[in-house]
Design an enzyme around this catalytic site. Structure first.
Site, PDB file in Angstrom:
ATOM      1  N   SER A 193       0.794  -1.227   0.000  1.00  0.00           N
ATOM      2  CA  SER A 193       0.000   0.000   0.000  1.00  0.00           C
ATOM      3  C   SER A 193       0.828   1.278   0.000  1.00  0.00           C
ATOM      4  O   SER A 193       0.336   2.318  -0.430  1.00  0.00           O
ATOM      5  CB  SER A 193      -0.963  -0.006   1.180  1.00  0.00           C
ATOM      6  OG  SER A 193      -0.290  -0.277   2.384  1.00  0.00           O
ATOM      7  N   LYS A 205     -11.977   0.158  -1.279  1.00  0.00           N
ATOM      8  CA  LYS A 205     -11.060   0.853  -2.178  1.00  0.00           C
ATOM      9  C   LYS A 205     -11.660   0.901  -3.577  1.00  0.00           C
ATOM     10  O   LYS A 205     -12.568   1.682  -3.812  1.00  0.00           O
ATOM     11  CB  LYS A 205      -9.682   0.214  -2.083  1.00  0.00           C
ATOM     12  CG  LYS A 205      -9.073   0.583  -0.720  1.00  0.00           C
ATOM     13  CD  LYS A 205      -7.800  -0.066  -0.361  1.00  0.00           C
ATOM     14  CE  LYS A 205      -7.311   0.530   0.962  1.00  0.00           C
ATOM     15  NZ  LYS A 205      -6.572  -0.410   1.787  1.00  0.00           N
ATOM     16  N   HIS A 245      -5.396  -3.662  -2.292  1.00  0.00           N
ATOM     17  CA  HIS A 245      -5.104  -2.707  -3.366  1.00  0.00           C
ATOM     18  C   HIS A 245      -5.051  -3.364  -4.746  1.00  0.00           C
ATOM     19  O   HIS A 245      -4.755  -2.692  -5.730  1.00  0.00           O
ATOM     20  CB  HIS A 245      -3.790  -1.966  -3.097  1.00  0.00           C
ATOM     21  CG  HIS A 245      -3.928  -0.869  -2.096  1.00  0.00           C
ATOM     22  ND1 HIS A 245      -4.517   0.340  -2.392  1.00  0.00           N
ATOM     23  CD2 HIS A 245      -3.583  -0.803  -0.801  1.00  0.00           C
ATOM     24  CE1 HIS A 245      -4.511   1.113  -1.323  1.00  0.00           C
ATOM     25  NE2 HIS A 245      -3.948   0.437  -0.340  1.00  0.00           N
TER      26      HIS A 245
HETATM   27  C1  LIG Z   1      -6.576  -0.520   3.191  1.00  0.00           C
HETATM   28  C2  LIG Z   1      -6.004  -1.846   3.480  1.00  0.00           C
HETATM   29  C3  LIG Z   1      -6.647  -2.730   4.349  1.00  0.00           C
HETATM   30  C4  LIG Z   1      -7.846  -2.318   5.132  1.00  0.00           C
HETATM   31  O1  LIG Z   1      -8.994  -2.186   4.353  1.00  0.00           O
HETATM   32  P1  LIG Z   1     -10.232  -1.359   4.914  1.00  0.00           P
HETATM   33  O2  LIG Z   1     -11.379  -1.912   4.179  1.00  0.00           O
HETATM   34  O3  LIG Z   1      -9.959   0.082   4.650  1.00  0.00           O
HETATM   35  O4  LIG Z   1     -10.310  -1.644   6.388  1.00  0.00           O
HETATM   36  C5  LIG Z   1      -6.119  -3.991   4.506  1.00  0.00           C
HETATM   37  N1  LIG Z   1      -4.994  -4.370   3.860  1.00  0.00           N
HETATM   38  C6  LIG Z   1      -4.334  -3.538   3.036  1.00  0.00           C
HETATM   39  C7  LIG Z   1      -3.107  -4.010   2.336  1.00  0.00           C
HETATM   40  C8  LIG Z   1      -4.809  -2.253   2.819  1.00  0.00           C
HETATM   41  O5  LIG Z   1      -4.153  -1.424   2.012  1.00  0.00           O
END
Ligand SMILES: *Cc1c(COP(=O)(O)O)cnc(C)c1O
Length: 396
Positions: free
Chosen positions: A183, A242, A211
């Site tokens: 990320s 996302k 992602h």
């Molecule tokens: C954003 C993210 C999460 C968490 O996801 P949410 O739905 O925002 O809680 C988990 N793992 C990774 C790699 C992320 O980038």
């Protein structure tokens, strides 16, 4: 007057200010769009994870409104008591079919999906082999499981294999776990190599595609599809927060894995399920992923353009291979300074420093979306060059 037992927090905040890592929250005063209103200013938004522009898509908005009219705003309970609505089940079937797996379970967030799944399936006698840059939710899940945690250097397949080899005669299960797309750096996990060492040592293979969902693989099916590894990754996590544009996380795998999580994943058992609006909007989003692959194509066109232009202008974009494109700066204070200069110029891109990334590796992170126009990207690039020179990130 008794002294304030929380006074140490004020001291800590003061030290954040001294070290330049203190921040204020920016307030979004419009929908999440390529041009959004933050703190009273219209700026080009390069800070959201809204990869495909679905967060304010009319079809998702309509689905959410219709579900709210029909079913109300809340589910009334956790999933295992009385909070499993038909919409939740429909979404889970939809995700499983999309990912080409037997079953899936939706959690309140990607964070709870990771933390809940890892801590449910492992115990103190087990071993976790984890990439050093894995997401905080994986780290917390590992800690909650009380399993023994072995960290391997970023993307180092050989070292992961060596650790597994060293553990051969140790009791307990082994879980090899990685982010699919990292990320903060935007690079892709070496999944084929990791799958191979996991298979060689009989380890469980798990990937967090937060992602990569909606970004990599056919129609955004993620890294397993991107690398053609169907059937060889036991646990896939994805997010609905996302590219899908809404909120939530899911775990995919065998029917028994999912049934087991129904019984043991603590966020599933002890925290209320999504409102109907969320489930309905997510269902609409998966319809769009299936029907409109051109969104993802546009995302990649924009990504390639913006990344190549940043590099041509002299910026260091690290090892990014995806729409997540960091602009490396170095010191945390400087990253925040650069981010402020960008905002003054009309671009929102977040400064990210220690402890989110290692000391000396602070950066400003950009994420283009499918819905940014070429004209907006060009304008953003001009602002990057100007702010870069002004703050010394670029030689002037
Ligand atoms: C954003 C993210 C999460 C968490 O996801 P949410 O739905 O925002 O809680 C988990 N793992 C990774 C790699 C992320 O980038």
């Amino acid at each position: 007057m008794p002294s304030d037992p929380l006074a140490y927090l004020s001291e800590q905040l003061e030290s954040f200010k001294q070290s330049g890592s203190y921040f204020r929250l920016r307030e979004l005063q419009s929908a999440c769009e390529p041009i959004s209103r933050f703190d009273g200013r219209e700026v080009i938004n390069l800070a959201s994870n809204n990869y495909l522009g679905l967060a304010n898509h009319p079809k998702l908005v309509e689905a959410a409104i219709e579900a709210t009219r029909k079913y109300g705003v809340g589910s009334g309970a956790v999933r295992t008591i009385s909070g499993t609505m038909a919409l939740h089940m429909e979404l889970e079937r939809k995700i499983a079919a999309f990912k080409k797996v037997e079953a899936s379970v939706v959690f309140q967030s990607g964070f709870t999906a990771n933390a809940g799944a890892v801590s449910a399936i492992l115990g103190p006698e087990d071993h976790i082999i984890s990439d050093e840059l894995n997401h905080a939710s994986i780290i917390d899940g590992c800690r909650l499981s009380k399993a023994k945690i072995h960290i391997f250097p970023h993307k180092d397949v050989q070292r992961a294999g060596e650790i597994l080899a060293e553990l051969t005669n140790q009791p307990g299960r082994k879980l090899l776990i990685t982010d699919g797309v990292f990320s903060m750096d935007g690079d892709i996990a070496p999944l084929p190599g990791l799958v191979e060492v996991a298979e060689r040592h009989g380890a469980i293979m798990m990937v967090d595609d937060a992602h990569a969902s909606g970004v990599l693989g056919r129609n955004g099916r993620g890294t397993v599809d991107h690398f053609g590894l169907h059937g060889r990754v036991h646990i896939q996590v994805g997010t609905l927060s996302k590219a899908v544009g809404v909120l939530g996380g899911y775990v995919c795998g065998s029917r028994d894995l999912i049934e087991y999580l129904y019984h043991r994943a603590r966020p599933f058992l002890f925290s209320t399920s999504h409102p109907p609006a969320v489930a309905a909007a997510c269902i609409a989003a998966f319809d769009l992923l299936e029907r409109e692959p051109e969104r993802m194509e546009q995302l990649w066109k924009n990504t390639e353009y913006f990344k190549s232009q940043l590099t041509a202008a002299g910026f260091d974009t690290g090892c990014s291979e995806t729409p997540i494109t960091p602009v490396m700066v170095g010191e945390t204070r400087k990253a925040h300074e650069f981010s402020r200069a960008l905002f003054d110029g009309g671009v929102l891109a977040t400064g990210i420093g220690y402890p989110t990334v290692p000391q000396g590796k602070a950066r400003v992170r950009t994420i283009v979306t499918a819905t940014h126009t070429r004209e907006q990207l060009d304008r953003a690039l001009e602002v990057f060059v100007r702010a870069g020179k002004q703050t010394g990130v670029l030689a002037s």
